[in-house]
Scaffold this active site. Structure first.
Site, PDB file in Angstrom:
ATOM      1  CE  LYS A  23       7.330  -3.204 -14.752  1.00 52.46           C
ATOM      2  NZ  LYS A  23       7.999  -3.863 -13.609  1.00 52.46           N
ATOM      3  NE  ARG A  24      -1.113  -5.730 -11.699  1.00 50.53           N
ATOM      4  CZ  ARG A  24      -0.520  -6.817 -12.227  1.00 50.53           C
ATOM      5  NH1 ARG A  24      -0.084  -6.821 -13.490  1.00 50.53           N
ATOM      6  NH2 ARG A  24      -0.397  -7.915 -11.506  1.00 50.53           N
ATOM      7  CB  ALA A  60      -1.034   1.297 -10.693  1.00 50.62           C
ATOM      8  CG  LEU A  62       4.429   9.128 -10.356  1.00 48.29           C
ATOM      9  CD1 LEU A  62       4.611   9.925 -11.638  1.00 48.29           C
ATOM     10  CD2 LEU A  62       4.802   9.978  -9.140  1.00 48.29           C
ATOM     11  CG  LEU A  64       4.952   4.768  -7.160  1.00 52.74           C
ATOM     12  CD1 LEU A  64       4.333   3.872  -6.080  1.00 52.74           C
ATOM     13  CD2 LEU A  64       4.988   6.214  -6.674  1.00 52.74           C
ATOM     14  N   GLY A 108      -2.493   9.152  -9.684  1.00 52.08           N
ATOM     15  CA  GLY A 108      -2.554   9.801 -10.994  1.00 52.08           C
ATOM     16  C   GLY A 108      -3.572   9.167 -11.922  1.00 52.08           C
ATOM     17  CD  GLU A 111      -3.391  13.677  -9.745  1.00 52.65           C
ATOM     18  OE1 GLU A 111      -3.329  14.913  -9.620  1.00 52.65           O
ATOM     19  OE2 GLU A 111      -2.386  12.928  -9.702  1.00 52.65           O
ATOM     20  CD  GLU A 131      -1.747  10.750  -4.533  1.00 58.06           C
ATOM     21  OE1 GLU A 131      -2.550  10.232  -3.721  1.00 58.06           O
ATOM     22  OE2 GLU A 131      -1.978  10.841  -5.748  1.00 58.06           O
ATOM     23  NE  ARG A 134       2.412   3.882  -2.860  1.00 60.16           N
ATOM     24  CZ  ARG A 134       2.049   2.873  -2.069  1.00 60.16           C
ATOM     25  NH1 ARG A 134       2.648   2.670  -0.921  1.00 60.16           N
ATOM     26  NH2 ARG A 134       1.083   2.048  -2.436  1.00 60.16           N
ATOM     27  N   GLY A 139      -0.295  15.447  -8.637  1.00 59.66           N
ATOM     28  CA  GLY A 139       0.404  16.324  -9.579  1.00 59.66           C
ATOM     29  C   GLY A 139      -0.269  16.382 -10.937  1.00 59.66           C
TER      30      GLY A 139
HETATM   31  C1  1HE Z   1       4.009  -0.286 -10.486  1.00 63.60           C
HETATM   32  C2  1HE Z   1       3.011   0.581  -9.987  1.00 63.60           C
HETATM   33  C3  1HE Z   1       3.313   1.956  -9.911  1.00 63.60           C
HETATM   34  C4  1HE Z   1       2.243  -1.434  -9.952  1.00 63.60           C
HETATM   35  N1  1HE Z   1       4.530   2.358 -10.333  1.00 63.60           N
HETATM   36  N2  1HE Z   1       5.195   0.157 -10.882  1.00 63.60           N
HETATM   37  N3  1HE Z   1       0.453   4.451  -7.024  1.00 63.60           N
HETATM   38  C5  1HE Z   1       0.405   3.530  -6.031  1.00 63.60           C
HETATM   39  O1  1HE Z   1       0.828   3.760  -4.903  1.00 63.60           O
HETATM   40  C6  1HE Z   1      -0.157   2.189  -6.418  1.00 63.60           C
HETATM   41  C7  1HE Z   1       0.905   1.120  -6.300  1.00 63.60           C
HETATM   42  N4  1HE Z   1       0.445  -0.156  -6.861  1.00 63.60           N
HETATM   43  C8  1HE Z   1      -0.311  -1.033  -6.143  1.00 63.60           C
HETATM   44  O2  1HE Z   1      -0.760  -0.763  -5.033  1.00 63.60           O
HETATM   45  C9  1HE Z   1      -0.569  -2.367  -6.780  1.00 63.60           C
HETATM   46  O3  1HE Z   1       0.494  -2.645  -7.677  1.00 63.60           O
HETATM   47  C10 1HE Z   1      -1.916  -2.454  -7.542  1.00 63.60           C
HETATM   48  C11 1HE Z   1      -3.086  -2.429  -6.534  1.00 63.60           C
HETATM   49  C12 1HE Z   1      -2.093  -1.324  -8.558  1.00 63.60           C
HETATM   50  C13 1HE Z   1      -1.970  -3.779  -8.355  1.00 63.60           C
HETATM   51  O4  1HE Z   1      -1.678  -4.876  -7.501  1.00 63.60           O
HETATM   52  P1  1HE Z   1      -1.331  -6.290  -8.172  1.00 63.60           P
HETATM   53  O5  1HE Z   1      -1.175  -7.278  -7.039  1.00 63.60           O
HETATM   54  O6  1HE Z   1      -2.318  -6.599  -9.243  1.00 63.60           O
HETATM   55  O7  1HE Z   1       0.063  -6.089  -8.961  1.00 63.60           O
HETATM   56  P2  1HE Z   1       1.547  -5.919  -8.371  1.00 63.60           P
HETATM   57  O8  1HE Z   1       2.177  -7.287  -8.262  1.00 63.60           O
HETATM   58  O9  1HE Z   1       1.577  -5.085  -7.166  1.00 63.60           O
HETATM   59  O10 1HE Z   1       2.243  -5.083  -9.541  1.00 63.60           O
HETATM   60  C14 1HE Z   1       2.553  -5.663 -10.799  1.00 63.60           C
HETATM   61  C15 1HE Z   1       3.737  -4.912 -11.348  1.00 63.60           C
HETATM   62  O11 1HE Z   1       3.346  -3.566 -11.595  1.00 63.60           O
HETATM   63  C16 1HE Z   1       4.882  -4.858 -10.367  1.00 63.60           C
HETATM   64  O12 1HE Z   1       6.082  -4.849 -11.099  1.00 63.60           O
HETATM   65  P3  1HE Z   1       6.995  -6.181 -11.238  1.00 63.60           P
HETATM   66  O13 1HE Z   1       8.150  -5.757 -12.084  1.00 63.60           O
HETATM   67  O14 1HE Z   1       7.363  -6.566  -9.821  1.00 63.60           O
HETATM   68  O15 1HE Z   1       6.098  -7.191 -11.900  1.00 63.60           O
HETATM   69  C17 1HE Z   1       4.698  -3.525  -9.707  1.00 63.60           C
HETATM   70  O16 1HE Z   1       5.892  -2.993  -9.170  1.00 63.60           O
HETATM   71  C18 1HE Z   1       4.228  -2.691 -10.882  1.00 63.60           C
HETATM   72  N5  1HE Z   1       3.479  -1.512 -10.448  1.00 63.60           N
HETATM   73  N6  1HE Z   1       1.929  -0.160  -9.667  1.00 63.60           N
HETATM   74  C19 1HE Z   1       5.438   1.464 -10.790  1.00 63.60           C
HETATM   75  N7  1HE Z   1       2.432   2.866  -9.498  1.00 63.60           N
HETATM   76  C20 1HE Z   1       1.239  13.054 -10.738  1.00 63.60           C
HETATM   77  S1  1HE Z   1       1.379  12.593  -9.164  1.00 63.60           S
HETATM   78  C21 1HE Z   1       0.467  11.162  -8.964  1.00 63.60           C
HETATM   79  C22 1HE Z   1       0.781  10.530  -7.650  1.00 63.60           C
HETATM   80  C23 1HE Z   1       0.362   9.096  -7.644  1.00 63.60           C
HETATM   81  O17 1HE Z   1      -0.047   8.551  -8.609  1.00 63.60           O
HETATM   82  S2  1HE Z   1       0.540   8.329  -6.133  1.00 63.60           S
HETATM   83  C24 1HE Z   1      -0.037   6.728  -6.398  1.00 63.60           C
HETATM   84  C25 1HE Z   1       1.023   5.760  -6.868  1.00 63.60           C
END
Ligand code: 1HE
Length: 262
Positions: A23-24, A60, A62, A64, A108, A111, A131, A134, A139
């Site tokens: 889940k990265r 990756a 929070l 989501l 996060g 962060e 953010e 999304r 946070g």
């Molecule tokens: C996740 C998450 C996640 C991956 N929450 N499950 N963060 C983001 O907006 C980043 C969202 N993630 C991405 O843009 C990409 O996944 C990555 C660039 C990090 C990696 O890409 P990739 O092609 O290597 O992997 P993938 O196929 O997108 O993801 C692999 C799995 O990880 C997949 O799950 P699966 O069950 O389909 O295999 C994804 O859903 C899962 N995954 N990232 C949940 N973030 C305190 S407030 C903080 C606010 C924030 O952090 S906002 C930023 C949120």
């Protein structure tokens, strides 16, 4: 110890690993709880620590999928502010932390990295704050710590436009202090943590706990607190370290041989 956070002692340092590579290393409640336990344990067991991500990505941000559950009108309520105490232990505790970054260092995850004191990125690292896309907000203290590293203009750009920065971009704008070849981050971070662990512990504490506070103070208050901290870190150990230099028992500071190591 949690199954999504690894904890390994290596002499005076501790290596703490985010361990949900499938889940990265997205931060869910279980990982936050494991991280909290690990960084608190490190306060008593180590002189410096490394925080890294297992797999190809640091973090990756929070989780989501879990967040979506909390955001449903009929879902459970997420208690606010739960990331702050954990990240404050990292940022202002007794133990300096070096983070080893690779791949995604997003939201996060950035962060968390910004709560560590030294950030080592390998060439695969990319930084983003999606953010805005999304529909959520930082946070984990990012509005304070990341903004302090980057300044408002750059943080607003990343959050508003979704701009993604490379490792080299990140180094230029203070998101990381070192850039190393692909796969070299953890070893370099451990090497730096071992160096940090040889410092006087009281001075390490003063660097981590007082500098971020002093920067929030007025000029006058900052100078006053600097004087107090200087007096409070003076110790027998400090005297011995000063005498070791005066009596030529330790290395002096030397000019680097190749300019701009990394
Ligand atoms: C996740 C998450 C996640 C991956 N929450 N499950 N963060 C983001 O907006 C980043 C969202 N993630 C991405 O843009 C990409 O996944 C990555 C660039 C990090 C990696 O890409 P990739 O092609 O290597 O992997 P993938 O196929 O997108 O993801 C692999 C799995 O990880 C997949 O799950 P699966 O069950 O389909 O295999 C994804 O859903 C899962 N995954 N990232 C949940 N973030 C305190 S407030 C903080 C606010 C924030 O952090 S906002 C930023 C949120």
């Amino acid at each position: 110890m949690s199954d999504v956070v690894t904890y390994e002692r290596d002499g005076d340092i501790v290596l703490i690993g985010l361990n949900r590579p499938d889940k990265r290393n997205a931060m869910n409640d279980a990982m936050l709880a494991g991280l909290d336990e690990a960084v608190r344990r490190a306060q008593d067991e180590a002189k410096a620590g490394v925080i890294f991500g297992h797999g190809a990505h640091f973090c990756a941000g929070l989780d989501l999928a879990e967040q979506a559950q909390y955001m449903r009108p009929d879902g459970p309520r997420r208690p606010r502010g739960r990331w702050h105490p954990t990240f404050d232990v990292i940022a202002r505790g007794r133990v300096p932390f070096v983070s080893a970054l690779q791949g995604a260092c997003i939201g996060g995850g950035l962060e968390l990295a910004s709560a560590t004191h030294v950030r080592v990125a390998d060439e695969t690292t990319f930084f983003a704050l999606p953010e805005g896309k999304r529909g959520i907000f930082v946070g984990g203290g990012g509005s304070v710590r990341i903004q302090r590293l980057l300044g408002y203009a750059r943080m607003a750009d990343m959050m508003l436009t979704g701009r993604v920065l490379t490792a080299r971009d990140g180094e230029r704008v203070n998101l990381c202090q070192y850039v190393v070849p692909d796969g070299g981050g953890r070893a370099r971070a451990a090497e730096l943590a071992r160096i940090i662990a040889t410092n006087a512990p009281l001075t390490n504490w003063a660097i981590c706990a007082s500098l971020p506070r002093i920067t929030d103070m007025s000029h006058e208050d900052g100078l006053f607190v600097e004087g107090l901290i200087g007096a409070s870190v003076a110790s027998q150990e400090g005297l011995e370290r000063v005498l070791a230099f005066v009596e030529k028992r330790v290395d002096k500071v030397t000019r680097p041989t190749d300019a701009g190591e990394e």
